[in-house]
Design a protein around this motif. Sequence first.
Motif, PDB file in Angstrom:
ATOM      1  N   PRO A  31      69.951  63.158   9.534  1.00 27.25           N
ATOM      2  CA  PRO A  31      69.503  62.149   8.496  1.00 27.25           C
ATOM      3  C   PRO A  31      69.658  62.299   6.914  1.00 27.25           C
ATOM      4  CG  PRO A  31      68.045  61.933  10.263  1.00 27.25           C
ATOM      5  CD  PRO A  31      68.755  63.112  10.141  1.00 27.25           C
ATOM      6  N   VAL A  32      69.232  63.684   6.303  1.00 26.66           N
ATOM      7  CA  VAL A  32      69.693  64.590   4.683  1.00 26.66           C
ATOM      8  C   VAL A  32      70.423  63.974   4.537  1.00 26.66           C
ATOM      9  CG1 VAL A  32      69.695  65.686   3.360  1.00 26.66           C
ATOM     10  CG2 VAL A  32      67.464  65.187   4.834  1.00 26.66           C
ATOM     11  N   GLY A  48      70.840  48.012   2.228  1.00 31.87           N
ATOM     12  CA  GLY A  48      71.387  48.232   3.020  1.00 31.87           C
ATOM     13  C   GLY A  48      73.060  48.585   2.206  1.00 31.87           C
ATOM     14  N   VAL A  49      73.648  48.485   2.894  1.00 33.21           N
ATOM     15  CA  VAL A  49      75.233  49.368   1.976  1.00 33.21           C
ATOM     16  C   VAL A  49      76.472  48.514   2.522  1.00 33.21           C
ATOM     17  CG1 VAL A  49      74.209  51.669   1.527  1.00 33.21           C
ATOM     18  CG2 VAL A  49      74.957  51.208   3.651  1.00 33.21           C
TER      19      VAL A  49
ATOM     20  N   SER B 130      68.034  52.929  10.479  1.00 31.74           N
ATOM     21  CA  SER B 130      69.093  51.882  10.571  1.00 31.74           C
ATOM     22  C   SER B 130      70.663  52.164  10.500  1.00 31.74           C
ATOM     23  CB  SER B 130      69.138  50.833   9.251  1.00 31.74           C
ATOM     24  OG  SER B 130      69.656  51.977   8.428  1.00 31.74           O
ATOM     25  N   ALA B 131      71.260  53.607  10.430  1.00 27.88           N
ATOM     26  CA  ALA B 131      72.923  53.431  10.659  1.00 27.88           C
ATOM     27  C   ALA B 131      72.810  53.318  12.129  1.00 27.88           C
ATOM     28  CB  ALA B 131      72.853  54.291   9.880  1.00 27.88           C
ATOM     29  N   ILE B 132      72.151  54.415  12.877  1.00 23.92           N
ATOM     30  CA  ILE B 132      72.470  53.872  14.255  1.00 23.92           C
ATOM     31  C   ILE B 132      71.646  52.424  15.156  1.00 23.92           C
ATOM     32  CG2 ILE B 132      72.403  56.630  14.686  1.00 23.92           C
ATOM     33  CD1 ILE B 132      69.886  56.969  15.529  1.00 23.92           C
ATOM     34  N   GLY B 218      58.578  49.006  12.267  1.00 23.27           N
ATOM     35  CA  GLY B 218      58.855  48.544  12.084  1.00 23.27           C
ATOM     36  C   GLY B 218      57.609  46.721  11.328  1.00 23.27           C
ATOM     37  N   ALA B 219      58.233  45.930  11.136  1.00 21.72           N
ATOM     38  CA  ALA B 219      57.966  44.571  10.676  1.00 21.72           C
ATOM     39  C   ALA B 219      56.579  44.542  11.807  1.00 21.72           C
ATOM     40  CB  ALA B 219      58.180  43.761  11.102  1.00 21.72           C
TER      41      ALA B 219
END
Lengths: 300, 272
Positions: A31-32, A48-49, B130-132, B218-219
């Motif tokens: 993650p880092v 986001g990106v 969030s990426a995965i 999460g929310a």
Amino acid sequence: MGGGSSRIYRGNGVKLMLPSWLIIGSFLLLPVMMMAVYSFLTKEFRGGVIWEFSLAAYDQFFFDRGLFGDEPPKLEWTYIGIFWRSIWQAGLATIACLLIGFPTAWFIATRDPKSRSIWLFLVTIPYWVNLLIRTVSMKFLIRDTGPLNEFLMASGIISEPLGLINTNFAVQLGLFYSYLPFMVLPIYAAVERYDFALSEAAADLYAGTWTILRLVILPVVKPGIIAGCILVFVPSLGAFLAPDLLGGAKTFMIGSLIEEQFKGSAGNWPFGAAASMILLTIVMCVLLVYARSQNKGEAR
Amino acid sequence: MAAKLDLRRFPGFLAITILCLVVLYAPLAVVAVYSFNASTSITNWGGTSLTWYVDVFTGPEAPKFQKAALNSFVIAVCAASIATIIATAAAVAMTRAGRFRGKTLGFALINLPLMVPEVVTAVASLVFFSAIGFTTGLMTILVAHTVFCIPFAYLPIAARMQSIPDQYEQAAMDLYATPSEAFRLVLLPLMTPGVLSGFLLAFIISLDDFLITNFVKGAGIETLPTAIFGSVKQGIKPNIMAISTLMLGVSVVFVSLSWLIGRMGQDKKQAS
């Protein structure tokens, strides 16, 4: 470690380490690294990106190019200023911890063993109490209508509230309060190891008090002092709770700056990632200098 | 002969120590006292009562805080258990397995969660999850907590293991114990105090965490610290002071427990 049980475990070192490597590797190291990549991407509005290489995050951090981004770049002081203030606040909190923590550690380490463990126990309890609870308690105590001001006004020492809350001082006090045990414990460990017969021997050889402090005691206690300073400074630098709850807009620190980039629609993930990378770099430099100094101490 | 100065007794150090303890305890003590305030105002004193403790368990916000407390507890137990098992394996490797490839670097990796600032860990975890596409919720909190619990569990376990000479296991092996018996019947009982204090430390550290949880949750999912933080943002209410005092009590019980376990370990060491 020689013979003995190592014949059970020899050759299995990697196997035994594997779970910890896997967990920390995939859920922290990776993650880092990913965050490092994100700091070079383009921001998407609403968080986001977009996967497009960009130096915009670092550019925004260091340079001011005017409202439309077309003016020649000047150094941008807003964010550098926030980092500088954080370093300053963390530094002051560290000095305060050292000034109070050193005599405390010294006092405890020179008691007889029985009462020593009771004093130590008293100092460690707050460390085990939830940091949020401690920070909220501090806020409650020093607030303008809080017990401290009420008490001081009722006893006639002051006529109006001290106005401590939402100041730099409140943040320093919060950091000091949060991390004080981190200063006391390593110094205590160092002083406890010190053999007071050494200073008696030095005194018998006509060393003055100052000379004893400087040449006999300091070299033994110094590693504890440095370790304590690191343990207070590093978490103070990236602290979020103390500046957020005890400070106001004027006392904005790195932690809040980063947090803001990931909350709500005004967020800017690449910028938050870039600020995190800069913070990480500063902390790693501090730790590297520390490791160097420890190694040098051992080599001597 | 130089003037005899007793370095053990600097004048004023007692005063500073007491000042130090006052600073550490005053805010907690004040909140504990005010949690018994009968008044709805947090400023005025309206007599002693348990109103706010009743409110914590039956008041309008009670379901929210109870759910949050349950989440916190479940996550802390799971994260601390997993971290303790992983850390025990790592401690055995570091203290018993001799030299192996990647030992130095692996040791640094175990301590990485202590070196990376909390806010950076929080950001990195959020970005990664969030990426995965890992849906944020209880599982993400559990994973994140397990990571930073590992070094805290590791420290007391490794410290304990270093103080156990390996002749015991060697003797067991000489008496035809299998490796697993040598571990289960000899090493494990000896290292139990270390494992227990490792677990307790990891448990408290997990319970304590606000920042990382706040990023990866999460929310709608709250732990006790995030729920308290949300409530405090709207002003400190008396029920928060009651909750704080209850948590303070839990912490004190835990420190006393780990202190007693530490003592138990020392007594055993002296007895052997």
